[in-house]
Design a protein around this motif. Structure first.
Motif, mmCIF file in Angstrom:
data_model
loop_
_atom_site.group_PDB
_atom_site.id
_atom_site.type_symbol
_atom_site.label_atom_id
_atom_site.label_comp_id
_atom_site.label_asym_id
_atom_site.label_seq_id
_atom_site.Cartn_x
_atom_site.Cartn_y
_atom_site.Cartn_z
ATOM 1 N N ALA A 29 61.565 18.764 81.991
ATOM 2 C CA ALA A 29 61.121 17.403 81.697
ATOM 3 C C ALA A 29 60.488 17.293 80.326
ATOM 4 O O ALA A 29 60.229 16.212 79.833
ATOM 5 C CB ALA A 29 60.110 16.947 82.755
ATOM 6 N N GLU A 30 60.227 18.431 79.681
ATOM 7 C CA GLU A 30 59.505 18.415 78.420
ATOM 8 C C GLU A 30 60.311 18.940 77.256
ATOM 9 O O GLU A 30 59.973 18.712 76.111
ATOM 10 C CB GLU A 30 58.259 19.310 78.550
ATOM 11 C CG GLU A 30 57.268 18.839 79.603
ATOM 12 C CD GLU A 30 56.453 17.659 79.129
ATOM 13 O OE1 GLU A 30 56.371 17.446 77.907
ATOM 14 O OE2 GLU A 30 55.909 16.964 79.974
ATOM 15 N N ALA A 31 61.397 19.686 77.535
ATOM 16 C CA ALA A 31 61.978 20.556 76.514
ATOM 17 C C ALA A 31 62.490 19.800 75.306
ATOM 18 O O ALA A 31 62.967 18.684 75.400
ATOM 19 C CB ALA A 31 63.126 21.366 77.129
ATOM 20 N N GLY A 32 62.400 20.470 74.179
ATOM 21 C CA GLY A 32 62.947 19.958 72.948
ATOM 22 C C GLY A 32 61.971 19.113 72.176
ATOM 23 O O GLY A 32 61.078 18.479 72.719
ATOM 24 N N CYS A 33 62.165 19.106 70.862
ATOM 25 C CA CYS A 33 61.319 18.256 70.034
ATOM 26 C C CYS A 33 61.503 16.801 70.404
ATOM 27 O O CYS A 33 60.672 15.965 70.090
ATOM 28 C CB CYS A 33 61.694 18.457 68.564
ATOM 29 S SG CYS A 33 61.278 20.088 67.938
ATOM 30 N N CYS A 160 61.902 24.773 63.420
ATOM 31 C CA CYS A 160 61.497 23.380 63.639
ATOM 32 C C CYS A 160 59.975 23.255 63.706
ATOM 33 O O CYS A 160 59.433 22.614 64.597
ATOM 34 C CB CYS A 160 62.140 22.861 64.917
ATOM 35 S SG CYS A 160 62.190 21.062 65.063
ATOM 36 N N VAL A 161 59.282 23.888 62.737
ATOM 37 C CA VAL A 161 57.821 23.906 62.745
ATOM 38 C C VAL A 161 57.224 23.314 61.470
ATOM 39 O O VAL A 161 56.257 22.548 61.530
ATOM 40 C CB VAL A 161 57.293 25.347 62.944
ATOM 41 C CG1 VAL A 161 55.789 25.439 62.701
ATOM 42 C CG2 VAL A 161 57.615 25.850 64.353
ATOM 43 N N ILE A 162 57.791 23.640 60.318
ATOM 44 C CA ILE A 162 57.174 23.192 59.071
ATOM 45 C C ILE A 162 57.136 21.672 58.983
ATOM 46 O O ILE A 162 56.200 21.087 58.431
ATOM 47 C CB ILE A 162 57.894 23.820 57.865
ATOM 48 C CG1 ILE A 162 57.548 25.315 57.798
ATOM 49 C CG2 ILE A 162 57.512 23.134 56.554
ATOM 50 C CD1 ILE A 162 58.204 26.072 56.676
ATOM 51 N N ASN A 163 58.141 20.998 59.573
ATOM 52 C CA ASN A 163 58.109 19.533 59.554
ATOM 53 C C ASN A 163 56.907 18.962 60.305
ATOM 54 O O ASN A 163 56.541 17.811 60.111
ATOM 55 C CB ASN A 163 59.410 18.970 60.119
ATOM 56 C CG ASN A 163 59.662 19.425 61.535
ATOM 57 O OD1 ASN A 163 59.149 18.850 62.477
ATOM 58 N ND2 ASN A 163 60.451 20.477 61.697
ATOM 59 N N LEU A 164 56.270 19.777 61.161
ATOM 60 C CA LEU A 164 55.095 19.313 61.908
ATOM 61 C C LEU A 164 53.813 19.406 61.093
ATOM 62 O O LEU A 164 52.789 18.865 61.493
ATOM 63 C CB LEU A 164 54.932 20.145 63.185
ATOM 64 C CG LEU A 164 56.108 20.142 64.163
ATOM 65 C CD1 LEU A 164 55.839 21.090 65.316
ATOM 66 C CD2 LEU A 164 56.385 18.740 64.680
ATOM 67 N N SER A 165 53.858 20.096 59.961
ATOM 68 C CA SER A 165 52.655 20.267 59.147
ATOM 69 C C SER A 165 52.272 18.957 58.472
ATOM 70 O O SER A 165 53.126 18.232 57.953
ATOM 71 C CB SER A 165 52.888 21.340 58.079
ATOM 72 O OG SER A 165 51.851 21.324 57.122
ATOM 73 N N GLY A 166 50.978 18.700 58.427
ATOM 74 C CA GLY A 166 50.478 17.523 57.721
ATOM 75 C C GLY A 166 50.338 17.732 56.235
ATOM 76 O O GLY A 166 50.033 16.790 55.502
ATOM 77 N N ASP A 167 50.546 18.968 55.763
ATOM 78 C CA ASP A 167 50.473 19.271 54.334
ATOM 79 C C ASP A 167 51.544 20.315 54.027
ATOM 80 O O ASP A 167 51.279 21.509 53.966
ATOM 81 C CB ASP A 167 49.079 19.786 53.958
ATOM 82 C CG ASP A 167 48.874 19.900 52.460
ATOM 83 O OD1 ASP A 167 49.880 19.984 51.728
ATOM 84 O OD2 ASP A 167 47.710 19.920 52.023
ATOM 85 N N VAL A 190 64.070 20.381 60.292
ATOM 86 C CA VAL A 190 64.668 19.050 60.258
ATOM 87 C C VAL A 190 64.519 18.483 58.854
ATOM 88 O O VAL A 190 63.449 18.582 58.251
ATOM 89 C CB VAL A 190 63.993 18.125 61.283
ATOM 90 C CG1 VAL A 190 64.482 16.690 61.120
ATOM 91 C CG2 VAL A 190 64.265 18.605 62.699
ATOM 92 N N ILE A 191 65.592 17.944 58.320
ATOM 93 C CA ILE A 191 65.512 17.240 57.045
ATOM 94 C C ILE A 191 65.846 15.769 57.266
ATOM 95 O O ILE A 191 66.786 15.427 57.977
ATOM 96 C CB ILE A 191 66.442 17.862 55.984
ATOM 97 C CG1 ILE A 191 67.886 17.961 56.478
ATOM 98 C CG2 ILE A 191 65.920 19.220 55.557
ATOM 99 C CD1 ILE A 191 68.863 18.398 55.385
ATOM 100 N N ALA A 192 65.037 14.918 56.656
ATOM 101 C CA ALA A 192 65.193 13.474 56.823
ATOM 102 C C ALA A 192 66.266 12.927 55.892
ATOM 103 O O ALA A 192 66.457 13.429 54.782
ATOM 104 C CB ALA A 192 63.865 12.786 56.530
#
Length: 258
Positions: A29-33, A160-167, A190-192
């Protein structure tokens, strides 16, 4: 600083919830970004472009099923990092990549998993014990302030971690700092798209959905260059959202003689 703290707490809550679900055997029920508590990723969640479905049979043999099933990533960076015996690998995260890396650099190397979430670290240590992997270390800390010595690792990976950084500039500069001269940076992220709309960029929930925090390819290249990296490669692999793609991103810290 207040914004960075807010982003960290949002991400921490999301990943702590995922770790608890994995420990309870209820990760479906939770998996994946792009899980139900994050931004809707169009068909991403249904078509297997995030999470455990991306691991091939060989990778699955190198980590416990629980570690693979708990993956929230958008790729398999260990598949492109060309890991070798004797190397020290830093995984920005504490998922299956740490255990796979540890096996690939054995018997003389080691893998380090960095995570800020206690629940994820507890799950990772349990998975390592289950797998019988001993050349692994788990460290609590932030991407933007890595508790490792300068020039102490050969390879930095993440899924899929660096995109979560605020800086992100600070995070990538930290990756460069801890790498030895000639060290490799090999991640999935992920690239936008350049035209990502402002509401998606501003949505805090989407930070834990891997979308709003993403850099464009041009921005990622510029950030890596600013941190001193060379041999930069950004290769999109598959669409994960109407506004973003997953990509393999590789670079190298110049040798001291360069």
């Amino acid at each position: 600083m207040a914004e960075l703290t807010e982003i960290r707490e949002s991400v921490r809550r999301r990943y702590a919830s995922a770790a608890r679900a994995a420990a309870d055997g209820a990760l479906e029920a939770e998996a994946g970004c792009c899980g139900p508590r994050a931004v809707s990723c169009s068909p991403a969640a249904e078509t297997g472009v995030f999470g455990a479905a991306l691991y091939d049979e060989g990778s699955r043999d190198e980590a416990p099923g629980a570690a693979i099933d708990a993956s929230l990533g958008c790729g398999v960076p260990t598949a492109v990092a060309d890991l070798r015996d004797g190397e020290t690998v830093l995984d920005l995260g504490s998922g299956a990549g740490v255990l796979i890396s540890a096996r690939r650099v054995a018997p003389n190397g080691k893998a380090i998993g960095l995570d800020m979430t206690d629940e994820m670290l507890d799950l990772a240590r349990a998975n390592a014990r289950q797998a019988g992997v001993e050349n692994v270390e788990f460290v609590k800390g932030y991407l933007e302030d890595m508790p490792l010595a300068d020039a102490s690792v050969d390879v930095v990976i993440s899924n899929c971690v660096i995109n979560l950084s605020g800086d992100k500039p600070r995070t990538i500069a930290e990756a460069a700092r801890v790498l030895r001269p000639g060290g490799r940076f090999a991640i999935s992220d992920v690239i936008a798209d350049p035209d990502m709309d402002e509401p998606t960029k501003a949505d805090m929930e989407a930070w834990t959905g891997c979308i709003a925090g993403a850099l464009t390819e041009t921005e990622f290249r510029a950030t890596l260059e600013q941190a001193g990296f060379g041999e930069i490669e950004v290769r999109p692999t598959h669409r994960v959202h109407e506004h973003a793609s997953a990509a393999i991103i590789r670079a190298r810290k110049p040798d001291a003689s360069s």
